[in-house]
Design a protein around this motif. Structure first.
Motif, PDB file in Angstrom:
ATOM      1  N   LYS A 329     -14.340  -2.843  -3.817  1.00  0.00           N
ATOM      2  CA  LYS A 329     -13.480  -3.399  -2.778  1.00  0.00           C
ATOM      3  C   LYS A 329     -13.117  -4.852  -3.086  1.00  0.00           C
ATOM      4  O   LYS A 329     -11.958  -5.270  -2.901  1.00  0.00           O
ATOM      5  N   HIS A 330     -14.088  -5.624  -3.562  1.00  0.00           N
ATOM      6  CA  HIS A 330     -13.822  -7.016  -3.934  1.00  0.00           C
ATOM      7  C   HIS A 330     -12.762  -7.097  -5.028  1.00  0.00           C
ATOM      8  O   HIS A 330     -11.818  -7.903  -4.939  1.00  0.00           O
ATOM      9  N   CYS A 331     -12.900  -6.275  -6.054  1.00  0.00           N
ATOM     10  CA  CYS A 331     -11.938  -6.295  -7.157  1.00  0.00           C
ATOM     11  C   CYS A 331     -10.549  -5.882  -6.687  1.00  0.00           C
ATOM     12  O   CYS A 331      -9.538  -6.425  -7.150  1.00  0.00           O
ATOM     13  N   GLU A 332     -10.489  -4.934  -5.766  1.00  0.00           N
ATOM     14  CA  GLU A 332      -9.200  -4.504  -5.229  1.00  0.00           C
ATOM     15  C   GLU A 332      -8.539  -5.624  -4.440  1.00  0.00           C
ATOM     16  O   GLU A 332      -7.329  -5.862  -4.549  1.00  0.00           O
ATOM     17  N   HIS A 333      -9.338  -6.347  -3.649  1.00  0.00           N
ATOM     18  CA  HIS A 333      -8.796  -7.478  -2.894  1.00  0.00           C
ATOM     19  C   HIS A 333      -8.242  -8.540  -3.832  1.00  0.00           C
ATOM     20  O   HIS A 333      -7.152  -9.086  -3.598  1.00  0.00           O
ATOM     21  N   VAL A 334      -8.998  -8.849  -4.889  1.00  0.00           N
ATOM     22  CA  VAL A 334      -8.541  -9.839  -5.874  1.00  0.00           C
ATOM     23  C   VAL A 334      -7.255  -9.369  -6.530  1.00  0.00           C
ATOM     24  O   VAL A 334      -6.309 -10.148  -6.721  1.00  0.00           O
ATOM     25  N   LEU A 361      -9.181  -9.091   6.683  1.00  0.00           N
ATOM     26  CA  LEU A 361      -9.746  -8.052   5.825  1.00  0.00           C
ATOM     27  C   LEU A 361      -9.150  -6.679   6.093  1.00  0.00           C
ATOM     28  O   LEU A 361      -9.033  -5.850   5.181  1.00  0.00           O
ATOM     29  N   SER A 362      -8.760  -6.421   7.334  1.00  0.00           N
ATOM     30  CA  SER A 362      -8.212  -5.103   7.673  1.00  0.00           C
ATOM     31  C   SER A 362      -6.908  -4.813   6.948  1.00  0.00           C
ATOM     32  O   SER A 362      -6.494  -3.652   6.834  1.00  0.00           O
ATOM     33  N   THR A 369      -0.025  -1.799   3.029  1.00  0.00           N
ATOM     34  CA  THR A 369      -0.490  -2.441   4.265  1.00  0.00           C
ATOM     35  C   THR A 369      -0.657  -3.941   4.058  1.00  0.00           C
ATOM     36  O   THR A 369      -0.318  -4.755   4.929  1.00  0.00           O
ATOM     37  N   TYR A 370      -1.176  -4.309   2.902  1.00  0.00           N
ATOM     38  CA  TYR A 370      -1.384  -5.722   2.576  1.00  0.00           C
ATOM     39  C   TYR A 370      -0.057  -6.476   2.558  1.00  0.00           C
ATOM     40  O   TYR A 370       0.068  -7.550   3.164  1.00  0.00           O
ATOM     41  N   ILE A 371       0.946  -5.923   1.893  1.00  0.00           N
ATOM     42  CA  ILE A 371       2.239  -6.588   1.803  1.00  0.00           C
ATOM     43  C   ILE A 371       2.909  -6.687   3.177  1.00  0.00           C
ATOM     44  O   ILE A 371       3.496  -7.720   3.525  1.00  0.00           O
ATOM     45  N   ASP A 372       2.809  -5.630   3.969  1.00  0.00           N
ATOM     46  CA  ASP A 372       3.373  -5.684   5.324  1.00  0.00           C
ATOM     47  C   ASP A 372       2.737  -6.816   6.127  1.00  0.00           C
ATOM     48  O   ASP A 372       3.434  -7.567   6.831  1.00  0.00           O
ATOM     49  N   ALA A 373       1.418  -6.942   6.011  1.00  0.00           N
ATOM     50  CA  ALA A 373       0.702  -7.997   6.745  1.00  0.00           C
ATOM     51  C   ALA A 373       1.095  -9.381   6.248  1.00  0.00           C
ATOM     52  O   ALA A 373       1.275 -10.316   7.039  1.00  0.00           O
ATOM     53  N   VAL A 374       1.241  -9.521   4.935  1.00  0.00           N
ATOM     54  CA  VAL A 374       1.642 -10.818   4.363  1.00  0.00           C
ATOM     55  C   VAL A 374       3.018 -11.224   4.861  1.00  0.00           C
ATOM     56  O   VAL A 374       3.232 -12.364   5.305  1.00  0.00           O
TER      57      VAL A 374
END
Length: 462
Positions: A329-334, A361-362, A369-374
């Motif tokens: 999960k850490h590597c994916e976040h990075v 984190l969610s 989902t990450y790009i939408d949140a950004v």
């Protein structure tokens, strides 16, 4: 330790890149040519073995040598202090678990050193909210004078309550100036003359802990004088997590002020140290400056702020405690953040955040989902439409995906170098004090799983 410094600079490609810049800087291109394939194929079990120094025969000889060199150079560099005191409920109020652990251990050590060296006044540098100072007053009946840069901390309700118990804190920027030296010296003398002598031989409630042989020999205070009551002002200067330049300033003032007899200092935030062409606050010792000049010239690189930033990241004990899922999960976040950085780097703009944190984190459940949140939490994206940005980011993600596995092993190698970089900084500070003629040791004071910056510098004037 010249070998340790040389080793750090030999592998400068491991610190010369922030993790979120990994797709921009592509540090793997500077790795030995026979490392990449084997590192990418390693399981998390094998990566843990690598970090622990357990080499496998099938690994490249140069990779085995790297792991062995780190283990041999680090050696057993510190002694261990495992004793602690009991905190009353009133003293614990407001403390986090981490702070309770730190105060219990540090107060125990400071109390013992004051007893051995006959110190009758504590100079608490970076006193913060007064947790350590109140504990030393309550448990060891020591006089404490705190110095704190933030006026808000000095006026805090906790400090006001502490003041009623004769814990005084003064607002002062502690630096290496002669003006600061004079203020500190005058403050110590005035405070000492205004209070009566205190019996620091009172019951300290010390609970003897066990010492770990793996962590080094037991630490024993090395004072040349046994405790005695005296009218002389004898100061024990302490600093719990002195940030950035505050630690070098504290070491300088300890040396400069005659009344300061004992020092217990833990530094943090090494990346905030001042660096310049004339060394700044690293290296500090003459010996390390000589070694550093030779090594930097030979390798054509230096210990920069990126190296100092790596030195103050989490220790390997925390990294090793992660589960496979947590590591993944850490590597994916990075990776998600690194893709975003590559895109903005190519476009030549910075993301204008509307909030302190870009996303929570969610938001990392998927890249979409990450790009939408950004995009919901940044301002105008250089006039581009949201759909165009999403498409470009998706293309960048696809381009980088084959390199996601590189993050795993690059992260592991950085963890290995982190420990060495931190010890180079600490040993330089130890050598600085030894060159001034003082007894000086590095002591493992805290459990680094609880408090990452756990090594204290202990100095005593003979």
């Amino acid at each position: 330790m010249d070998l340790a410094l040389d080793l750090c600079l030999t592998y400068s490609w491991l610190f010369d890149c922030k993790m979120t810049d990994i797709f921009i800087r592509r540090p793997w291109e500077k790795a030995p040519h026979d490392w990449t394939d084997i590192l990418c194929a390693m399981s998390y079990i094998e990566l843990r073995d690598l970090v622990k120094g357990k080499v496998h025969s099938e690994w490249p000889v140069t990779l085995q040598a790297f792991s062995k060199s780190l283990s041999q150079t680090r050696g057993c560099l510190t002694k261990q202090w495992d004793s602690s005191i009991t905190l009353s409920p009133s003293l614990q109020k407001g403390m986090s678990e981490k702070k309770r652990h730190e105060v219990r251990r540090m107060a125990s050590l400071v109390g013992e050193l004051c007893k051995e060296d006959g110190c009758n006044l504590i100079g608490d540098i970076g006193a913060g909210l007064g947790y350590l100072g109140q504990t030393l007053m309550s448990t060891f009946k020591l006089n404490v004078l705190g110095f704190e840069l933030e006026d808000g901390n000095c006026q805090n309700w906790r400090m006001q309550r502490a003041t009623s118990n004769n814990l005084q804190t003064r607002c002062l920027r502690v630096d290496t100036s002669s003006e600061c030296t004079q203020i500190l010296r005058d403050s110590f003398r005035q405070h000492h003359s205004s209070v009566s002598a205190t019996d620091i031989c009172a019951d300290s409630k010390v609970q003897q802990g066990s010492f770990s042989e793996q962590a080094g020999e037991n630490f024993t205070p090395s004072s040349s004088s046994s405790f005695r009551e005296t009218d002389e002002c004898r100061v024990c200067m302490v600093g719990l997590h002195c940030c950035g330049d505050l630690t070098p300033a504290t070491l300088h003032q300890f040396h400069t002020i005659e009344e300061c007899k004992t020092l217990v200092c833990l530094g943090c935030c090494y990346h905030r140290l001042s660096l310049d062409a004339h060394f700044g606050n690293f290296p500090m010792s003459s010996q390390f400056k000589s070694w550093y000049q030779d090594s930097a010239s030979q390798h054509g690189c230096s210990i920069n702020h990126l190296a100092l930033r790596l030195a103050c990241q989490e220790p390997k004990s925390r990294w090793l405690a992660r589960t496979d899922g947590e590591m993944e999960k850490h590597c994916e976040h990075v990776a998600f953040r690194a893709v975003l950085e590559l895109y903005s780097h190519r476009k030549g703009f910075n993301w204008h955040k509307k909030h302190r944190r870009l996303v929570g984190l969610s938001a990392f459940s998927s890249f979409e989902t990450y790009i939408d949140a950004v995009l919901e939490r940044v301002g105008d994206v250089e006039g581009l439409s949201i759909s165009m940005v999403k498409t470009a980011l998706s293309d960048t993600y696809t381009e980088c995906k084959e390199f996601f596995s590189y993050i795993r092993w690059y992260d592991a190698l950085q963890v290995m170098l982190q420990e060495l970089l931190e010890f180079v900084i600490l040993r330089d500070r130890q050598q600085y004090l030894r060159e001034k003629g003082y007894l000086c040791q590095l002591v493992s004071l805290f459990d680094d799983k609880i408090s990452p910056r756990s090594i204290a510098i202990i100095a005593q004037k003979t």
